[in-house]
Design a protein around this motif. Structure first.
Motif, PDB file in Angstrom:
ATOM      1  N   TYR A 233      27.031 -37.654  91.721  1.00 48.18           N
ATOM      2  CA  TYR A 233      28.139 -36.708  91.673  1.00 48.18           C
ATOM      3  C   TYR A 233      29.063 -36.986  92.857  1.00 48.18           C
ATOM      4  O   TYR A 233      28.597 -37.155  94.001  1.00 48.18           O
ATOM      5  CB  TYR A 233      27.633 -35.265  91.749  1.00 48.18           C
ATOM      6  N   ILE A 234      30.366 -37.039  92.602  1.00 48.36           N
ATOM      7  CA  ILE A 234      31.342 -37.336  93.648  1.00 48.36           C
ATOM      8  C   ILE A 234      32.216 -36.116  93.907  1.00 48.36           C
ATOM      9  O   ILE A 234      32.922 -35.632  93.014  1.00 48.36           O
ATOM     10  CB  ILE A 234      32.243 -38.529  93.265  1.00 48.36           C
ATOM     11  N   LYS A 235      32.161 -35.620  95.132  1.00 50.01           N
ATOM     12  CA  LYS A 235      33.021 -34.524  95.583  1.00 50.01           C
ATOM     13  C   LYS A 235      34.329 -35.123  96.071  1.00 50.01           C
ATOM     14  O   LYS A 235      34.328 -36.029  96.918  1.00 50.01           O
ATOM     15  CB  LYS A 235      32.320 -33.765  96.708  1.00 50.01           C
ATOM     16  N   LEU A 236      35.470 -34.626  95.553  1.00 51.41           N
ATOM     17  CA  LEU A 236      36.752 -35.239  95.869  1.00 51.41           C
ATOM     18  C   LEU A 236      37.820 -34.255  96.326  1.00 51.41           C
ATOM     19  O   LEU A 236      38.752 -34.628  97.022  1.00 51.41           O
ATOM     20  CB  LEU A 236      37.287 -35.986  94.633  1.00 51.41           C
ATOM     21  N   VAL A 237      37.720 -33.020  95.905  1.00 52.12           N
ATOM     22  CA  VAL A 237      38.716 -32.010  96.257  1.00 52.12           C
ATOM     23  C   VAL A 237      38.110 -31.112  97.335  1.00 52.12           C
ATOM     24  O   VAL A 237      36.940 -30.758  97.273  1.00 52.12           O
ATOM     25  CB  VAL A 237      39.127 -31.187  95.016  1.00 52.12           C
ATOM     26  N   GLU A 238      38.907 -30.790  98.351  1.00 51.74           N
ATOM     27  CA  GLU A 238      38.433 -29.974  99.492  1.00 51.74           C
ATOM     28  C   GLU A 238      37.352 -30.703 100.288  1.00 51.74           C
ATOM     29  O   GLU A 238      36.483 -30.086 100.892  1.00 51.74           O
ATOM     30  CB  GLU A 238      37.926 -28.612  99.017  1.00 51.74           C
ATOM     31  N   GLY A 239      37.415 -32.034 100.307  1.00 48.94           N
ATOM     32  CA  GLY A 239      36.443 -32.838 101.048  1.00 48.94           C
ATOM     33  C   GLY A 239      35.926 -33.979 100.201  1.00 48.94           C
ATOM     34  O   GLY A 239      36.159 -34.034  98.997  1.00 48.94           O
ATOM     35  N   VAL A 240      35.237 -34.931 100.862  1.00 51.32           N
ATOM     36  CA  VAL A 240      34.675 -36.096 100.175  1.00 51.32           C
ATOM     37  C   VAL A 240      33.187 -36.152 100.438  1.00 51.32           C
ATOM     38  O   VAL A 240      32.728 -35.992 101.575  1.00 51.32           O
ATOM     39  CB  VAL A 240      35.344 -37.409 100.661  1.00 51.32           C
ATOM     40  N   GLY A 241      32.412 -36.375  99.392  1.00 51.75           N
ATOM     41  CA  GLY A 241      30.960 -36.496  99.554  1.00 51.75           C
ATOM     42  C   GLY A 241      30.332 -36.865  98.231  1.00 51.75           C
ATOM     43  O   GLY A 241      31.019 -37.073  97.229  1.00 51.75           O
ATOM     44  N   ALA A 242      29.017 -36.950  98.228  1.00 50.13           N
ATOM     45  CA  ALA A 242      28.298 -37.297  97.003  1.00 50.13           C
ATOM     46  C   ALA A 242      26.953 -36.605  96.994  1.00 50.13           C
ATOM     47  O   ALA A 242      26.365 -36.333  98.043  1.00 50.13           O
ATOM     48  CB  ALA A 242      28.120 -38.812  96.878  1.00 50.13           C
ATOM     49  N   GLY A 243      26.478 -36.322  95.793  1.00 47.72           N
ATOM     50  CA  GLY A 243      25.131 -35.809  95.592  1.00 47.72           C
ATOM     51  C   GLY A 243      24.414 -36.716  94.615  1.00 47.72           C
ATOM     52  O   GLY A 243      24.995 -37.149  93.612  1.00 47.72           O
ATOM     53  N   LEU A 244      23.160 -37.056  94.892  1.00 51.83           N
ATOM     54  CA  LEU A 244      22.397 -37.988  94.069  1.00 51.83           C
ATOM     55  C   LEU A 244      21.306 -37.240  93.311  1.00 51.83           C
ATOM     56  O   LEU A 244      20.453 -36.598  93.925  1.00 51.83           O
ATOM     57  CB  LEU A 244      21.746 -39.068  94.941  1.00 51.83           C
ATOM     58  N   ILE A 245      21.332 -37.321  92.010  1.00 55.24           N
ATOM     59  CA  ILE A 245      20.241 -36.826  91.175  1.00 55.24           C
ATOM     60  C   ILE A 245      19.495 -38.060  90.668  1.00 55.24           C
ATOM     61  O   ILE A 245      20.036 -38.843  89.871  1.00 55.24           O
ATOM     62  CB  ILE A 245      20.744 -35.981  89.996  1.00 55.24           C
ATOM     63  N   LEU A 246      18.283 -38.259  91.139  1.00 56.37           N
ATOM     64  CA  LEU A 246      17.484 -39.431  90.783  1.00 56.37           C
ATOM     65  C   LEU A 246      16.140 -38.974  90.255  1.00 56.37           C
ATOM     66  O   LEU A 246      15.467 -38.157  90.892  1.00 56.37           O
ATOM     67  CB  LEU A 246      17.289 -40.340  92.001  1.00 56.37           C
ATOM     68  N   GLY A 247      15.760 -39.481  89.102  1.00 58.69           N
ATOM     69  CA  GLY A 247      14.497 -39.066  88.505  1.00 58.69           C
ATOM     70  C   GLY A 247      14.449 -37.583  88.194  1.00 58.69           C
ATOM     71  O   GLY A 247      13.384 -36.977  88.200  1.00 58.69           O
ATOM     72  N   GLY A 248      15.623 -36.991  87.929  1.00 60.50           N
ATOM     73  CA  GLY A 248      15.680 -35.571  87.600  1.00 60.50           C
ATOM     74  C   GLY A 248      15.612 -34.643  88.788  1.00 60.50           C
ATOM     75  O   GLY A 248      15.532 -33.424  88.612  1.00 60.50           O
ATOM     76  N   ARG A 249      15.675 -35.181  90.012  1.00 62.84           N
ATOM     77  CA  ARG A 249      15.622 -34.347  91.212  1.00 62.84           C
ATOM     78  C   ARG A 249      16.723 -34.722  92.187  1.00 62.84           C
ATOM     79  O   ARG A 249      17.189 -35.862  92.204  1.00 62.84           O
ATOM     80  CB  ARG A 249      14.273 -34.506  91.926  1.00 62.84           C
ATOM     81  N   LEU A 250      17.121 -33.759  92.992  1.00 60.47           N
ATOM     82  CA  LEU A 250      18.070 -34.037  94.056  1.00 60.47           C
ATOM     83  C   LEU A 250      17.414 -34.951  95.081  1.00 60.47           C
ATOM     84  O   LEU A 250      16.325 -34.663  95.578  1.00 60.47           O
ATOM     85  CB  LEU A 250      18.503 -32.728  94.727  1.00 60.47           C
TER      86      LEU A 250
END
Length: 409
Positions: A233-250
């Motif tokens: 997941y890529i955060k683009l508005v109000e900041g930049v970041g990412a969240g990784l969901i791997l194997g069904g878990r954060l």
């Protein structure tokens, strides 16, 4: 509190086999008794007996897969078992680089009340926390209750965040901070974990998480990521970041800092970044919606204006967004080769701006990845917009708070 990515099964009052069944239901999935038998390795008759006991105690409920929970198997079972939700509301307080959002949200993701205010560039943690708690009280007042009556509180933090520590970049000794007051404007941003303050003020369990991670959880449980086990997941508005969901878990990684896309170097000798490196993605492209509006047009435009121009087909705006998508795509291509995700989901707050942005990202990924791998990566707009972090907070709260539950994230 036990970290929510570690299964937490109550040992008091439950047998070992019952804890196996509860563990299989982590993360809000709905499983039939046959699927539970296959998952746990327990005989179907044993699972049936356990299910009956857990139903009688109110620890699980009969649930249909159509009700919005994740289902592990293929197809949709007519019914299955799901973990029971606690009563009451979740108190959600989410900070971004521009906005504080506060909400009273049901355990099923229903918004009972919502408030948002602009922070106008403020970076004083104590002042912002006080302001956020007042906003949260206003939201709960609309429901006829108070945040202190919630079952759990979740705080979204807009920074590279380590639980128990705070923001890991820009840590400045207090003596230096007092000697140079101007540093507060740069380094006052969540320099300590807000959980102790919020938990003490509200008198309820609390947890803090990076805001991109929360948004990833939201899309995983209620948005574009439903049914996907591996996505970025890529955060683009109000900041930049990412969240990784791997194997069904954060996936948090070492010290909880996985997904810090903002600090991937994209220009070798670019602008200095707060982290101490040069040419980081955030320093190069960060706040791009706002920077487009300030630097490209005769008058400053808001993110909403840019979304409107993109929706109207304005050629210049769409070309700029596509070029930005290529820049992010170049940074993400190598990550995709290493992780082979099913999808990249971009911030739903992009709205109509997502389509040209994703077109540019597709160009870069197709150019820089092996074709067989690039074809397997879907590029999707987020489905939840500004609700993503709020709904991710509910998923996190459920993981840490459900009676008889496990932590699924």
């Amino acid at each position: 509190m036990t970290p929510p990515d570690v299964p937490v099964i109550p040992s008091h009052g439950t047998t070992g086999n019952e804890r196996l069944v509860l563990a299989a239901l982590r993360g809000g999935v709905v499983l039939s008794r046959a699927e539970l038998s296959a998952t746990t390795g327990l005989p179907k008759t044993t699972v049936t007996g356990i299910a009956n006991r857990l139903l009688q105690r109110g620890m699980v409920v009969e649930h249909t897969a159509d009700a919005g929970r994740r289902h592990q198997g293929r197809g949709r079972p007519a019914s299955g078992l799901a973990l029971a939700d606690p009563g009451g509301l979740v108190a959600v307080l989410s900070f971004s680089h521009t906005t504080i959002r506060a909400a009273a949200v049901g355990w099923d993701g229903t918004f009972a009340a919502y408030r948002a205010i602009d922070i106008h560039g403020d970076r004083d943690q104590q002042r912002l926390t006080d302001q956020g708690l007042r906003l949260l009280a206003e939201a709960f007042a609309e429901t006829g209750s108070t945040p202190e009556q919630a079952g759990f509180a979740v705080i979204g933090v807009p920074a590279a965040f380590e639980q128990g520590v705070g923001a890991v970049f820009g840590q400045v000794p207090d003596a230096t901070r007092k000697a140079v007051p101007e540093l507060e404007k740069l380094f006052g941003w969540f320099r300590s974990d807000p959980v102790p303050t919020v938990a003490e003020r509200l008198g309820i369990p609390a947890m803090a998480e990076n805001y991109a991670n929360l948004a990833a959880l939201g899309e995983a449980t209620a948005g574009a990521g439903r049914g996907l086990d591996d996505f970025i997941y890529i955060k683009l508005v109000e900041g930049v970041g990412a969240g990784l969901i791997l194997g069904g878990r954060l996936h948090r990684g070492a010290r909880g800092l996985a997904g810090e896309l903002a600090h991937v170097q994209v220009v070798r000798n670019g602008r200095w970044c707060l982290c101490g490196s040069r040419g980081c993605l955030a320093a190069t492209y960060g706040g791009f919606m706002e920077s487009i509006g300030r630097s490209t047009y005769p008058r400053p435009l808001s993110a909403a204006d840019i979304r409107g121009l993109a929706a109207a087909g304005e050629v210049g705006t769409r070309r700029i967004l596509a070029d930005l998508g290529r820049g992010f795509g170049r940074a993400l291509a190598d990550v995709c080769v290493m992780l082979s995700p099913e999808a990249i989901i971009v911030d739903g707050m992009l709205g109509a701006a997502a389509e040209p942005f994703l077109t540019g990202m597709r160009d870069a990924i197709d150019h820089r990845m092996p074709s067989v791998m690039a074809q397997a990566v879907q590029l999707l707009p987020g489905a939840l917009g500004e609700r993503a972090e709020m709904l991710g907070a509910v998923a996190l709260a459920r993981a840490g708070q459900l009676p008889g539950a496990t932590a699924g994230w």
